[in-house]
Design an enzyme around this catalytic site. Structure first.
Site, mmCIF file in Angstrom:
data_model
loop_
_atom_site.group_PDB
_atom_site.id
_atom_site.type_symbol
_atom_site.label_atom_id
_atom_site.label_comp_id
_atom_site.label_asym_id
_atom_site.label_seq_id
_atom_site.Cartn_x
_atom_site.Cartn_y
_atom_site.Cartn_z
ATOM 1 C CD GLU A 67 -2.767 1.383 2.426
ATOM 2 O OE1 GLU A 67 -3.701 2.191 2.379
ATOM 3 O OE2 GLU A 67 -2.525 0.697 3.434
ATOM 4 C CE LYS A 109 -6.440 0.118 1.660
ATOM 5 N NZ LYS A 109 -7.039 -0.305 2.935
#
Length: 295
Positions: free
Chosen positions: A176, A213
């Site tokens: 992420e 992500k």
């Protein structure tokens, strides 16, 4: 693992992010209608947030028909719901895949306008415990606030280095590198990020599976190539400060990307609601995010 991997790769639904940690917990509780004068120390605060998460997870609206996975904070992994560890409850009772937030927070903003992850000397031990607790995957976050090629390269390199340790432990890492939605040069940030991620993905061995992500991109379908990349199990999006309505709208325009929302998921829930009101609000929230994810 194969059944779980297949579900994560091809299942319909989204990932619920329930991993608020120490820093963001007071804010999450306040939005839920629990004020800071209602707890006097960290333990009481975490007990209250666990109650909130338990209420969400046990709600009839929270089930595998719309939700593929849930991201947990370390303390939640070690807590129980109805006598079962949270990850076991999620999988056995709800058929929802449990993920664990593994980072130790962010370093201060550096000269390149990025925040890398703090050192994590106990990671090996945490991954061992995650396996013992039947966790499926992990998540770790860095932040990009400037279109600096050198800074973004460092963020992505660190993410993939840690991801390699996660893969070696037999888990699926969610990488992420969040692009701050308030960046004036968000579009350039995202293009540099895409190119860096592509480079690292193409260098992965065939035995490595990762998830991404990413902040909802300004340019539609910017990350579409990753949804088809053989090393990528799934591409998920964070809501990043957009309202749920706006986040769902942008998400629905990005093919193959599903949601992994936290604040946008719990918007409108309150400790004061009756179970009926709570479940109804949560169901509406889940339905909206699901529709935008499967569009």
């Amino acid at each position: 693992m194969n059944e779980k991997l297949e579900k994560m790769r091809n299942g319909k639904g989204f990932i619920a992010a329930l991993d608020q940690s120490g820093g963001s917990t007071p804010k999450a509780l306040k939005l839920y209608g629990v004020n800071e004068n209602e707890y006097s120390n960290d333990k009481e605060m975490f007990d209250l947030i666990h109650k909130m998460r338990t209420r969400i997870i046990k709600s009839p609206a929270f089930n595998e028909s719309k939700i593929l996975g849930a991201i947990l904070f370390e303390q939640t992994m070690d807590s129980k719901i109805d006598g079962k560890y949270t990850a076991d409850f999620l999988w056995e009772e709800k058929k929802v895949l449990p993920f664990l937030k593994i980072d130790k927070g962010l370093n201060d903003l550096d000269a390149d306008g990025v925040q890398t992850m703090k050192p994590n000397p106990t990671l090996a031990d945490l991954l061992k415990r995650a396996n013992e607790r039947h966790i499926f995957g992990t998540k770790m976050r860095s932040v990009i606030k400037k279109a600096s090629p050198a800074g973004i390269a460092r963020v992505v390199e660190q993410q993939f280095e840690v991801a390699a340790q996660v893969v070696a432990a037999g888990l699926i890492p969610i990488i992420e590198p969040e692009v701050d939605i308030n960046n004036v040069d968000k579009v350039q940030c995202e293009e540099i990020l895409r190119d860096e991620i592509r480079k690292h993905l193409n260098a992965l061995p065939e035995t490595s599976n990762v998830m991404l992500k990413l902040t909802l991109p300004t340019v539609e379908n910017l990350y579409e190539e990753f949804t088809k990349h053989p090393r990528v199990v799934r591409v998920v999006a964070l809501s990043g400060g957009y309202s749920r309505e706006k986040a769902n709208d942008i998400l629905s325009k990005n093919k193959g990307v599903i949601a992994s929302f936290s604040r946008a998921l719990t918007e409108g829930l309150s400790a004061q609601q009756t179970d009926e009101e709570f479940n109804k609000t949560l169901a509406a929230s889940i339905d909206g995010i699901y529709e935008a994810s499967v569009k």
